[in-house]
Design a protein around this motif. Sequence first.
Motif, PDB file in Angstrom:
ATOM      1  N   GLY A  86       1.111  -1.231  -0.171  1.00 55.59           N
ATOM      2  CA  GLY A  86      -0.067   0.047  -0.239  1.00 55.59           C
ATOM      3  C   GLY A  86       0.766   1.290   0.022  1.00 55.59           C
ATOM      4  O   GLY A  86       0.476   2.216  -0.498  1.00 55.59           O
ATOM      5  N   GLN A  87       1.999   1.235   0.801  1.00 54.65           N
ATOM      6  CA  GLN A  87       2.750   2.469   0.893  1.00 54.65           C
ATOM      7  C   GLN A  87       3.476   2.740  -0.626  1.00 54.65           C
ATOM      8  O   GLN A  87       3.482   3.757  -0.979  1.00 54.65           O
ATOM      9  CB  GLN A  87       3.894   2.149   1.849  1.00 54.65           C
ATOM     10  N   GLU A  88       3.920   1.536  -1.149  1.00 56.54           N
ATOM     11  CA  GLU A  88       4.738   1.498  -2.537  1.00 56.54           C
ATOM     12  C   GLU A  88       3.785   2.291  -3.528  1.00 56.54           C
ATOM     13  O   GLU A  88       4.060   2.993  -4.310  1.00 56.54           O
ATOM     14  CB  GLU A  88       5.293   0.371  -2.853  1.00 56.54           C
ATOM     15  N   ALA A  89       2.517   1.745  -3.538  1.00 56.32           N
ATOM     16  CA  ALA A  89       1.407   2.100  -4.578  1.00 56.32           C
ATOM     17  C   ALA A  89       1.056   3.517  -4.357  1.00 56.32           C
ATOM     18  O   ALA A  89       0.954   4.268  -5.375  1.00 56.32           O
ATOM     19  CB  ALA A  89       0.072   1.094  -4.484  1.00 56.32           C
ATOM     20  N   LEU A  90       0.975   4.098  -3.157  1.00 54.99           N
ATOM     21  CA  LEU A  90       0.443   5.379  -2.953  1.00 54.99           C
ATOM     22  C   LEU A  90       1.881   6.418  -3.156  1.00 54.99           C
ATOM     23  O   LEU A  90       1.604   7.404  -3.926  1.00 54.99           O
ATOM     24  CB  LEU A  90       0.136   5.639  -1.374  1.00 54.99           C
ATOM     25  N   SER A  91       3.065   6.069  -2.862  1.00 55.10           N
ATOM     26  CA  SER A  91       4.147   6.607  -3.128  1.00 55.10           C
ATOM     27  C   SER A  91       4.539   6.984  -4.778  1.00 55.10           C
ATOM     28  O   SER A  91       4.776   7.904  -5.524  1.00 55.10           O
ATOM     29  CB  SER A  91       5.516   6.114  -2.621  1.00 55.10           C
ATOM     30  N   ALA A  92       4.048   5.615  -5.630  1.00 54.93           N
ATOM     31  CA  ALA A  92       4.287   5.728  -6.873  1.00 54.93           C
ATOM     32  C   ALA A  92       3.119   6.574  -7.547  1.00 54.93           C
ATOM     33  O   ALA A  92       3.468   7.294  -8.527  1.00 54.93           O
ATOM     34  CB  ALA A  92       3.878   4.353  -7.557  1.00 54.93           C
ATOM     35  N   LEU A  93       1.760   6.590  -6.874  1.00 56.87           N
ATOM     36  CA  LEU A  93       0.905   7.502  -7.628  1.00 56.87           C
ATOM     37  C   LEU A  93       1.158   9.173  -7.567  1.00 56.87           C
ATOM     38  O   LEU A  93       1.095   9.796  -8.084  1.00 56.87           O
ATOM     39  CB  LEU A  93      -0.420   7.288  -6.995  1.00 56.87           C
ATOM     40  N   LEU A  94       1.855   9.418  -6.100  1.00 52.36           N
ATOM     41  CA  LEU A  94       2.114  10.616  -5.911  1.00 52.36           C
ATOM     42  C   LEU A  94       3.384  10.988  -6.679  1.00 52.36           C
ATOM     43  O   LEU A  94       3.394  12.164  -7.243  1.00 52.36           O
ATOM     44  CB  LEU A  94       2.443  10.761  -4.625  1.00 52.36           C
ATOM     45  N   ALA A  95       4.279   9.952  -6.956  1.00 49.54           N
ATOM     46  CA  ALA A  95       5.460  10.544  -7.863  1.00 49.54           C
ATOM     47  C   ALA A  95       4.868  10.835  -9.302  1.00 49.54           C
ATOM     48  O   ALA A  95       5.447  11.431  -9.883  1.00 49.54           O
ATOM     49  CB  ALA A  95       6.500   9.342  -7.822  1.00 49.54           C
ATOM     50  N   GLU A  96       3.916  10.087  -9.755  1.00 55.67           N
ATOM     51  CA  GLU A  96       3.291  10.135 -11.009  1.00 55.67           C
ATOM     52  C   GLU A  96       2.883  11.691 -11.027  1.00 55.67           C
ATOM     53  O   GLU A  96       2.833  12.339 -12.045  1.00 55.67           O
ATOM     54  CB  GLU A  96       1.941   9.196 -11.238  1.00 55.67           C
ATOM     55  N   GLY A  97       2.248  12.485 -10.120  1.00 59.40           N
ATOM     56  CA  GLY A  97       2.150  13.749 -10.271  1.00 59.40           C
ATOM     57  C   GLY A  97       3.104  14.528  -9.861  1.00 59.40           C
ATOM     58  O   GLY A  97       2.811  15.881  -9.975  1.00 59.40           O
ATOM     59  N   GLY A  98       4.398  14.283  -9.868  1.00 56.28           N
ATOM     60  CA  GLY A  98       5.354  15.039  -9.384  1.00 56.28           C
ATOM     61  C   GLY A  98       5.771  15.304  -7.902  1.00 56.28           C
ATOM     62  O   GLY A  98       6.789  15.921  -7.770  1.00 56.28           O
ATOM     63  N   TYR A  99       4.973  14.528  -7.036  1.00 61.32           N
ATOM     64  CA  TYR A  99       4.997  15.089  -5.713  1.00 61.32           C
ATOM     65  C   TYR A  99       6.243  13.982  -5.176  1.00 61.32           C
ATOM     66  O   TYR A  99       5.800  12.997  -4.422  1.00 61.32           O
ATOM     67  CB  TYR A  99       3.792  14.957  -5.047  1.00 61.32           C
ATOM     68  N   THR A 100       7.488  14.238  -5.760  1.00 59.64           N
ATOM     69  CA  THR A 100       8.658  13.243  -5.222  1.00 59.64           C
ATOM     70  C   THR A 100       9.257  13.381  -3.932  1.00 59.64           C
ATOM     71  O   THR A 100      10.096  12.529  -3.448  1.00 59.64           O
ATOM     72  CB  THR A 100       9.400  13.230  -6.271  1.00 59.64           C
ATOM     73  N   ALA A 101       9.178  14.749  -3.212  1.00 60.69           N
ATOM     74  CA  ALA A 101       9.923  15.076  -1.843  1.00 60.69           C
ATOM     75  C   ALA A 101       8.704  15.104  -0.823  1.00 60.69           C
ATOM     76  O   ALA A 101       7.411  15.150  -1.161  1.00 60.69           O
ATOM     77  CB  ALA A 101      10.180  16.382  -2.118  1.00 60.69           C
ATOM     78  N   VAL A 102       9.252  14.772   0.457  1.00 61.20           N
ATOM     79  CA  VAL A 102       8.416  14.522   1.404  1.00 61.20           C
ATOM     80  C   VAL A 102       9.054  15.213   2.756  1.00 61.20           C
ATOM     81  O   VAL A 102      10.042  15.204   2.877  1.00 61.20           O
ATOM     82  CB  VAL A 102       7.868  12.993   1.703  1.00 61.20           C
ATOM     83  N   VAL A 103       8.020  15.798   3.478  1.00 63.75           N
ATOM     84  CA  VAL A 103       8.419  16.305   4.794  1.00 63.75           C
ATOM     85  C   VAL A 103       7.525  16.054   5.835  1.00 63.75           C
ATOM     86  O   VAL A 103       6.216  16.058   5.476  1.00 63.75           O
ATOM     87  CB  VAL A 103       8.940  17.805   4.757  1.00 63.75           C
TER      88      VAL A 103
END
Length: 308
Positions: A86-103
Motif C-alpha cells: 500500500g505504501q509503495e502504491a501510494l508513493s508511486a501514484l504521488l510520484a506520477e503527479g510529480g510529488y516526489t519530495a516529502v516532509v
Amino acid sequence: MSGDYERRLREFAGAELIGWRAAPDPVNRPMIRHWAEAMGDRNPVHLDDEAARATGRAGVVAPASMVQAWTMRGYAAAVDPEGTGGQEALSALLAEGGYTAVVATDSEFAFERELVPGDRIGMTEVVESISPEKATALGAGRFVTTVRTYRDSGGAVVATQRWRTLRYRPGPAPAARRPRPALNEDNAFWFEAAREHRLLIQRCAACRALRHPPGPCCPECRSFDWDTVESGGSGVVHSFAVNHHPRHPAFDYPLVVAVVELAEGTRLIANLVDVAPADVRIDMPVALDWLDADEELSLPVFRPGGGR
C-alpha cells in the motif's frame, strides 16, 4: 491534474497502507531504560517499581510517547518490501503527479492505556485523507494524513496516531553557496569589514602585538583591550595545499589553499586564484583580491604578483 488522477488519489482514502505489523519484541525494561536515558526522561515511574506503585500503578510503565518505537522495524526489515504494498502504491501514484519530495508536518497521539513490560502490541495504518493541491513555501503539494492504530495482543486499542506529511514537487535546486563562517562576538567585526573589502588585523591595545585569527585576549600580554589596523594586502605564500577531494559544489577544483604571510607579519588561510597549482611556490609574492561569494559573504583571496 486530470480528473482521472484526482479520482485515483481520492480512492486511497480508507485504504490500508500497512497491514498488521507486530512489534518485534514485547515491551521490556531495557528498551524503556534506553529510551528514558536518550530522552532525558527522569520520571521514576518508568524505571522504579516502588516509585510506580506509590502512584497507584502495579509497577513500571513505558513512556506513552514510546508507543511508536515498539513497532519500528529494523534495517533488514525496512529494506524488505514485503508488507509495504500500500505504501509503495501510494508513493508511486504521488510520484506520477510529480510529488516526489516529502516532509513530516505533524503527529497527534491519543493514548488509551499505559504499556507495561510484557505487553505485545502491533499496529495498522490507513489513509484518512489526501488534500487537494496546495501552494506551500516548499512547492506545490498535497497533505497526506494517515491513522496508525496500536493494539495489544487481545485486540484492544492502546493508542492512535494521526500522522501528516506533505508530499510536494521540489523546485529547482538552489545555487550552491560557500559554507557560512561561524560568527561570534570576537570575529564578527572581521567579516563585516571583509564585506567592505577591508582586510583588518586585530591589534592589542596594550602591547601593540598583531594577531590573527581574532580572539578576545592577547596571547602575548593577556590584555582584553584591542583595536585594528588595515592590511596593505601584500604577502608571500608560507605554505599551501592543493585540494581535490572531497568536492563541494561551491568551489572550483583543484582548489589551492594557502597560508599567506602578510607584510604586517600575521598569517591567514585563503584561496589562491589565477594560478595553476603546479606554479605555486613557497615564498611566492601574492597580492590581496576579493571574492564576493554572494550578497552576504566576501572573502579575501590572493593572486600572484602585484594584484590589480
